[in-house]
Design a protein around this motif. Structure first.
Motif, PDB file in Angstrom:
ATOM      1  N   PRO A 145       0.823  -1.226   0.000  1.00 40.37           N
ATOM      2  CA  PRO A 145       0.000   0.000   0.000  1.00 40.37           C
ATOM      3  C   PRO A 145       0.850   1.267   0.000  1.00 40.37           C
ATOM      4  N   GLY A 146       1.924   1.246   0.757  1.00 36.08           N
ATOM      5  CA  GLY A 146       2.819   2.397   0.796  1.00 36.08           C
ATOM      6  C   GLY A 146       3.500   2.638  -0.537  1.00 36.08           C
ATOM      7  N   ILE A 147       3.880   1.562  -1.236  1.00 33.78           N
ATOM      8  CA  ILE A 147       4.516   1.706  -2.548  1.00 33.78           C
ATOM      9  C   ILE A 147       3.576   2.413  -3.517  1.00 33.78           C
ATOM     10  N   ALA A 148       2.316   1.990  -3.524  1.00 35.92           N
ATOM     11  CA  ALA A 148       1.334   2.610  -4.413  1.00 35.92           C
ATOM     12  C   ALA A 148       1.136   4.086  -4.079  1.00 35.92           C
ATOM     13  N   LEU A 149       1.047   4.396  -2.802  1.00 36.09           N
ATOM     14  CA  LEU A 149       0.837   5.787  -2.391  1.00 36.09           C
ATOM     15  C   LEU A 149       2.050   6.657  -2.712  1.00 36.09           C
ATOM     16  N   VAL A 150       3.244   6.112  -2.497  1.00 36.73           N
ATOM     17  CA  VAL A 150       4.459   6.874  -2.798  1.00 36.73           C
ATOM     18  C   VAL A 150       4.587   7.128  -4.290  1.00 36.73           C
ATOM     19  N   SER A 151       4.266   6.142  -5.115  1.00 38.98           N
ATOM     20  CA  SER A 151       4.344   6.329  -6.562  1.00 38.98           C
ATOM     21  C   SER A 151       3.414   7.441  -7.025  1.00 38.98           C
ATOM     22  N   PHE A 152       2.291   7.577  -6.351  1.00 35.34           N
ATOM     23  CA  PHE A 152       1.324   8.623  -6.674  1.00 35.34           C
ATOM     24  C   PHE A 152       1.784   9.979  -6.131  1.00 35.34           C
ATOM     25  N   GLY A 153       2.268   9.980  -4.899  1.00 36.43           N
ATOM     26  CA  GLY A 153       2.619  11.239  -4.253  1.00 36.43           C
ATOM     27  C   GLY A 153       3.942  11.830  -4.690  1.00 36.43           C
ATOM     28  N   THR A 154       4.866  10.994  -5.180  1.00 32.25           N
ATOM     29  CA  THR A 154       6.161  11.494  -5.622  1.00 32.25           C
ATOM     30  C   THR A 154       6.025  12.540  -6.716  1.00 32.25           C
ATOM     31  N   VAL A 155       5.065  12.324  -7.603  1.00 29.01           N
ATOM     32  CA  VAL A 155       4.837  13.275  -8.699  1.00 29.01           C
ATOM     33  C   VAL A 155       4.459  14.643  -8.142  1.00 29.01           C
ATOM     34  N   TYR A 156       3.631  14.661  -7.122  1.00 25.97           N
ATOM     35  CA  TYR A 156       3.185  15.931  -6.566  1.00 25.97           C
ATOM     36  C   TYR A 156       4.306  16.632  -5.787  1.00 25.97           C
ATOM     37  N   SER A 157       5.184  15.871  -5.157  1.00 24.04           N
ATOM     38  CA  SER A 157       6.306  16.505  -4.463  1.00 24.04           C
ATOM     39  C   SER A 157       7.217  17.211  -5.457  1.00 24.04           C
ATOM     40  N   HIS A 158       7.416  16.612  -6.631  1.00 22.53           N
ATOM     41  CA  HIS A 158       8.221  17.256  -7.664  1.00 22.53           C
ATOM     42  C   HIS A 158       7.453  18.424  -8.303  1.00 22.53           C
ATOM     43  N   TYR A 159       6.144  18.321  -8.331  1.00 23.72           N
ATOM     44  CA  TYR A 159       5.333  19.437  -8.828  1.00 23.72           C
ATOM     45  C   TYR A 159       5.514  20.658  -7.927  1.00 23.72           C
ATOM     46  N   PHE A 160       5.482  20.450  -6.622  1.00 19.39           N
ATOM     47  CA  PHE A 160       5.679  21.558  -5.696  1.00 19.39           C
ATOM     48  C   PHE A 160       7.088  22.131  -5.826  1.00 19.39           C
ATOM     49  N   SER A 161       8.068  21.254  -6.047  1.00 18.75           N
ATOM     50  CA  SER A 161       9.432  21.748  -6.248  1.00 18.75           C
ATOM     51  C   SER A 161       9.526  22.591  -7.508  1.00 18.75           C
ATOM     52  N   GLY A 162       8.867  22.131  -8.568  1.00 18.52           N
ATOM     53  CA  GLY A 162       8.902  22.864  -9.832  1.00 18.52           C
ATOM     54  C   GLY A 162       8.194  24.195  -9.777  1.00 18.52           C
ATOM     55  N   THR A 163       7.225  24.340  -8.893  1.00 21.01           N
ATOM     56  CA  THR A 163       6.500  25.600  -8.754  1.00 21.01           C
ATOM     57  C   THR A 163       7.082  26.484  -7.658  1.00 21.01           C
ATOM     58  N   GLY A 164       8.208  26.050  -7.064  1.00 23.36           N
ATOM     59  CA  GLY A 164       8.866  26.866  -6.059  1.00 23.36           C
ATOM     60  C   GLY A 164       8.319  26.742  -4.662  1.00 23.36           C
TER      61      GLY A 164
END
Length: 227
Positions: A199-218
Motif C-alpha cells: 500500500p505504501g509503494i502505491a501511495l508513494v508512486s502517486f505522491g512522488t509526482v506531486y512533491s516534484h510538482y511543488f518543487s517545480g512551482t517553487g
C-alpha cells in the motif's frame, strides 16, 4: 558528464585508499565520497561563475537570498524524508525479536536485513515514478501556464500509479521459493514483509509526482512539511 566524473573520482579515490594506504573500513567510502563531491562542486562553481552575467551586486544578493531560502526548505524536506524512511530500521533493531510463520525466529539485526531487502524491491518498483516525477519537475519549472502544470501533475500521477500497480502484482505473484532461490533460505520472510509494504509503494508512486510538482512551482516548503 558531472555524474560520470563523480563516479570515476569515487572509484579512483577508493582504489588508492584501499590498495595504497591499506584502507579496510567504511572510511574508505566516506573519504572517496567527500573527494568526489568536492571535485564536482568546485568544477560546477567554476563553470557557473564563468558563464553567469552579473551586472549589479544587488542582483547577486537577491539571487543568494532565493538560493538559501529554497535550499533550506529543500534540504529540510530531504532530511525529514530520510528520517521518515530510515527511522523504521532503528525501531526494528530496538524491538529485538520477531517470529514469522510461528517457526522462524529473528533478532533485531536479522529483521533489519529482511526489511532492507523488501525495501530494495519497493525502490526498484518506484524507479518509474521517479523518472516521471523528474519530467514533471523540469516541465513545471520551465512554464508559466498554471493550468498546464496542474493537468500535467494529475495525469502523470495517474500514469505512475497505473504502471506501479502491475509491478507490485508481479512481485506478489512470485512464490516464496523464488526469493529463497535468489537470496537464500534466511530470506524466506521477504515476501511477507513486501506484502505489508505494497500500500505504501502505491501511495508513494502517486505522491512522488506531486512533491516534484511543488518543487517545480517553487513551493519547497510543502515538501518540507509533508516529509
Amino acid at each position: 558528464m558531472l555524474l560520470v566524473a563523480q563516479a570515476l573520482t569515487l572509484i579512483l579515490v577508493m582504489s588508492v585508499v584501499i590498495f595504497v594506504f591499506g584502507g579496510k573500513t567504511t572510511e574508505v567510502f566516506i573519504i572517496g565520497a567527500y573527494v568526489a563531491y568536492s571535485v564536482v562542486l568546485i568544477f560546477s562553481a567554476v563553470v557557473v561563475w564563468r558563464t553567469m552575467a552579473v551586472k549589479k551586486i544587488q542582483e547577486v544578493s537577491v539571487a543568494l537570498r532565493g538560493l538559501f531560502r529554497n535550499g533550506f526548505f529543500t534540504q529540510l524536506a530531504s532530511l525529514t524524508h530520510q528520517l521518515s524512511v530510515r527511522i523504521s530500521f532503528y525501531m526494528l533493531a530496538a524491538i529485538g525479536a520477531f517470529t514469522f510463520g510461528g517457526e522462524m525466529h529473528l533478532n533485531g539485526d536479522q529483521a533489519v536485513g529482511i526489511y532492507s531487502i523488501a525495501l530494495s524491491l519497493a525502490e526498484a518498483i518506484l524507479l518509474f515514478s521517479q523518472s516521471v516525477a523528474t519530467i514533471v519537475l523540469s516541465r513545471t519549472a520551465n512554464t508559466q501556464d498554471s493550468d498546464y502544470k496542474r493537468r500535467l501533475a494529475v495525469q502523470c500521477s495517474k500514469l505512475s500509479l497505473l504502471v506501479t500497480i502491475p509491478g507490485i502484482a508481479v512481485f506478489l505473484l512470485l512464490p516464496e521459493s523464488f526469493y529463497v532461490a535468489l537470496l537464500g533460505p534466511d530470506f524466506l520472510p521477504v515476501k511477507q514483509v513486501f506484502i505489508f509494504l505494497t500500500p505504501g509503494i502505491a501511495l508513494v508512486s502517486f505522491g512522488t509526482v506531486y512533491s516534484h510538482y511543488f518543487s517545480g512551482t517553487g513551493k519547497h516548503f510543502m515538501n518540507a512539511i509533508s516529509g
